[in-house]
Design a protein around this motif. Sequence first.
Motif, PDB file in Angstrom:
ATOM      1  N   VAL A 217      31.786  40.379  59.735  1.00 60.81           N
ATOM      2  CA  VAL A 217      33.172  39.917  59.872  1.00 60.81           C
ATOM      3  C   VAL A 217      33.837  39.984  58.509  1.00 60.81           C
ATOM      4  N   PRO A 218      35.178  39.909  58.462  1.00 63.01           N
ATOM      5  CA  PRO A 218      35.861  39.920  57.168  1.00 63.01           C
ATOM      6  C   PRO A 218      35.431  38.755  56.281  1.00 63.01           C
ATOM      7  N   GLY A 219      35.425  39.013  54.970  1.00 68.03           N
ATOM      8  CA  GLY A 219      35.159  37.952  54.011  1.00 68.03           C
ATOM      9  C   GLY A 219      33.702  37.691  53.719  1.00 68.03           C
ATOM     10  N   GLN A 220      32.796  38.566  54.190  1.00 66.70           N
ATOM     11  CA  GLN A 220      31.369  38.345  53.969  1.00 66.70           C
ATOM     12  C   GLN A 220      30.842  39.031  52.719  1.00 66.70           C
ATOM     13  N   HIS A 221      31.660  39.869  52.083  1.00 69.00           N
ATOM     14  CA  HIS A 221      31.178  40.562  50.894  1.00 69.00           C
ATOM     15  C   HIS A 221      30.779  39.540  49.840  1.00 69.00           C
ATOM     16  N   PRO A 222      29.665  39.767  49.098  1.00 68.20           N
ATOM     17  CA  PRO A 222      29.192  38.785  48.117  1.00 68.20           C
ATOM     18  C   PRO A 222      30.254  38.349  47.119  1.00 68.20           C
ATOM     19  N   SER A 223      31.153  39.279  46.721  1.00 68.78           N
ATOM     20  CA  SER A 223      32.250  38.922  45.831  1.00 68.78           C
ATOM     21  C   SER A 223      33.561  39.222  46.543  1.00 68.78           C
ATOM     22  N   HIS A 224      34.313  38.167  46.852  1.00 65.57           N
ATOM     23  CA  HIS A 224      35.517  38.336  47.657  1.00 65.57           C
ATOM     24  C   HIS A 224      36.549  37.316  47.202  1.00 65.57           C
ATOM     25  N   TYR A 225      37.815  37.549  47.545  1.00 65.35           N
ATOM     26  CA  TYR A 225      38.903  36.639  47.181  1.00 65.35           C
ATOM     27  C   TYR A 225      38.957  36.421  45.673  1.00 65.35           C
ATOM     28  N   ALA A 226      38.578  37.438  44.892  1.00 67.30           N
ATOM     29  CA  ALA A 226      38.356  37.255  43.456  1.00 67.30           C
ATOM     30  C   ALA A 226      39.535  37.719  42.608  1.00 67.30           C
ATOM     31  N   LEU A 285      45.880  27.753  46.714  1.00 65.16           N
ATOM     32  CA  LEU A 285      44.695  28.302  46.059  1.00 65.16           C
ATOM     33  C   LEU A 285      44.894  29.709  45.522  1.00 65.16           C
ATOM     34  N   TYR A 286      45.305  30.633  46.363  1.00 59.98           N
ATOM     35  CA  TYR A 286      45.420  32.023  45.936  1.00 59.98           C
ATOM     36  C   TYR A 286      46.551  32.205  44.928  1.00 59.98           C
ATOM     37  N   GLY A 287      47.615  31.424  45.091  1.00 65.48           N
ATOM     38  CA  GLY A 287      48.693  31.475  44.108  1.00 65.48           C
ATOM     39  C   GLY A 287      48.228  30.995  42.745  1.00 65.48           C
ATOM     40  N   PHE A 288      47.378  29.951  42.726  1.00 63.50           N
ATOM     41  CA  PHE A 288      46.827  29.460  41.464  1.00 63.50           C
ATOM     42  C   PHE A 288      46.012  30.554  40.775  1.00 63.50           C
ATOM     43  N   LEU A 289      45.150  31.222  41.531  1.00 68.73           N
ATOM     44  CA  LEU A 289      44.303  32.265  40.953  1.00 68.73           C
ATOM     45  C   LEU A 289      45.152  33.423  40.422  1.00 68.73           C
ATOM     46  N   ARG A 290      46.176  33.805  41.177  1.00 70.21           N
ATOM     47  CA  ARG A 290      47.051  34.881  40.719  1.00 70.21           C
ATOM     48  C   ARG A 290      47.805  34.478  39.444  1.00 70.21           C
ATOM     49  N   GLU A 291      48.226  33.225  39.371  1.00 72.47           N
ATOM     50  CA  GLU A 291      48.963  32.766  38.202  1.00 72.47           C
ATOM     51  C   GLU A 291      48.076  32.804  36.957  1.00 72.47           C
ATOM     52  N   LEU A 292      46.802  32.440  37.073  1.00 73.90           N
ATOM     53  CA  LEU A 292      45.907  32.471  35.928  1.00 73.90           C
ATOM     54  C   LEU A 292      45.646  33.909  35.475  1.00 73.90           C
ATOM     55  N   ARG A 317      35.880  30.020  49.687  1.00 77.76           N
ATOM     56  CA  ARG A 317      36.647  31.012  48.944  1.00 77.76           C
ATOM     57  C   ARG A 317      36.279  30.995  47.462  1.00 77.76           C
ATOM     58  N   LEU A 318      36.068  29.809  46.907  1.00 78.79           N
ATOM     59  CA  LEU A 318      35.711  29.730  45.492  1.00 78.79           C
ATOM     60  C   LEU A 318      34.333  30.326  45.241  1.00 78.79           C
ATOM     61  N   ARG A 319      33.398  30.089  46.141  1.00 82.23           N
ATOM     62  CA  ARG A 319      32.061  30.689  45.976  1.00 82.23           C
ATOM     63  C   ARG A 319      32.152  32.204  46.022  1.00 82.23           C
ATOM     64  N   ARG A 320      32.935  32.727  46.960  1.00 84.86           N
ATOM     65  CA  ARG A 320      33.084  34.179  47.058  1.00 84.86           C
ATOM     66  C   ARG A 320      33.811  34.739  45.836  1.00 84.86           C
ATOM     67  N   ALA A 321      34.793  33.997  45.344  1.00 77.39           N
ATOM     68  CA  ALA A 321      35.515  34.443  44.149  1.00 77.39           C
ATOM     69  C   ALA A 321      34.589  34.501  42.944  1.00 77.39           C
ATOM     70  N   ALA A 322      33.657  33.542  42.874  1.00 78.89           N
ATOM     71  CA  ALA A 322      32.680  33.536  41.788  1.00 78.89           C
ATOM     72  C   ALA A 322      31.710  34.700  41.933  1.00 78.89           C
ATOM     73  N   GLY A 323      31.417  35.070  43.177  1.00 79.64           N
ATOM     74  CA  GLY A 323      30.565  36.238  43.434  1.00 79.64           C
ATOM     75  C   GLY A 323      29.129  36.034  43.054  1.00 79.64           C
ATOM     76  N   PRO A 324      28.352  37.092  43.110  1.00 74.35           N
ATOM     77  CA  PRO A 324      26.908  37.009  42.812  1.00 74.35           C
ATOM     78  C   PRO A 324      26.639  37.005  41.318  1.00 74.35           C
ATOM     79  N   ARG A 325      27.255  36.044  40.635  1.00 78.04           N
ATOM     80  CA  ARG A 325      27.139  35.943  39.193  1.00 78.04           C
ATOM     81  C   ARG A 325      26.683  34.542  38.841  1.00 78.04           C
ATOM     82  N   PRO A 326      26.204  34.294  37.631  1.00 76.77           N
ATOM     83  CA  PRO A 326      25.765  32.948  37.250  1.00 76.77           C
ATOM     84  C   PRO A 326      26.865  31.932  37.509  1.00 76.77           C
ATOM     85  N   SER A 327      26.494  30.769  38.024  1.00 75.08           N
ATOM     86  CA  SER A 327      27.475  29.785  38.429  1.00 75.08           C
ATOM     87  C   SER A 327      27.769  28.743  37.370  1.00 75.08           C
TER      88      SER A 327
END
Length: 332
Positions: A217-226, A285-292, A317-327
């Motif tokens: 389904v949509p949104g399952q990629h390890p790094s998403h909404y990033a 949320l998404y507006g905040f990320l875009r602004e940064l 969404r935050l976990r996906r935005a962080a992606g498969p990287r150190p947390s």
Amino acid sequence: MARVTARTSDIEKAAGVLRAGGLVAFPTETVYGLGADAEDSAAVARVFQVKERPPSHPLIVHIGGAEHLGDWAEDVSPTARLLAEHFWPGPLTLVLRRGRRVPLEATGGLRTVAVRVPDHPVARALLSAFGGGVAAPSANRFGSVSPTTAGHVRAELGDAVDFVLDGGSCEVGVESTIVDATGEIPSILRPGGVTREDLEEVLGHPLAVDPTSRVRVPGQHPSHYAPRARVVLVEPEKVVAEAERAQELGHQVGVFLPSAFAGAPVKAHAVVAVPGSMAAYARGLYGFLRELDKRGCDLVVASLPVEKGLGLAIANRLRRAAGPRPSEAGSA
């Protein structure tokens, strides 16, 4: 929040673009979608091309009402119909057996189809004028931050979209909840705008969250909404210290400051005060990320909210935005 209602002439023009095989960006209550005629394989293929989206990632077919569900799906269970009755129109997507009208291009080659009825007057007017299903993922490049305004769409996709319908800012701000309704026991594949608690109240039993399901389904990629900036997640009480340490190491740090620490001084490049209301947080949320990103941050330090209600969708969404990287920000 007031919604912008598109002119009738714009709705008709957008419907004509869809009939001609073009792409239309349109508002829903969740995020803006990049739509194509769901029965036009070539138009659907162009959605994947514009988004740079892997063809194995299915799209959501948007329809005008629950009464049309049988046109797009087969073997619809009583449970699925119950959920549709209670939550449509609204931010709930049901995964069902694919109907004959849906080309495999729209489902990523799967025998299932994701279907929903959006709750936005512009989206519903478009679907009514068009008279068919619209296959639409979010109107952004694959894996990046979803758009919640028409301006976000234009800034990211530009002339690749044939027509953009402006319906104002999206009220929910995060994508729909996706529920696998193909079997006897439904499960949540992606938390979103309809909460687990609301679903459980209607169903009368607990509902599992299964984001690693084999059902694609949509949104399952390890790094998403990033965003472009790297996102790292820490405990709420560590946000300020980790952000300041990363700033001292030379990063341009953006901080999501939890509401419990509102007003605390932070030595960082940019600070976003996280709303205490989960509905307001999700909407922004998404507006905040875009602004940064716009402010030149290369690192965003954030914490996860309590995973209840819309907090579950925000945390996802935050976990996906962080992606498969150190947390931990200590790896910065």
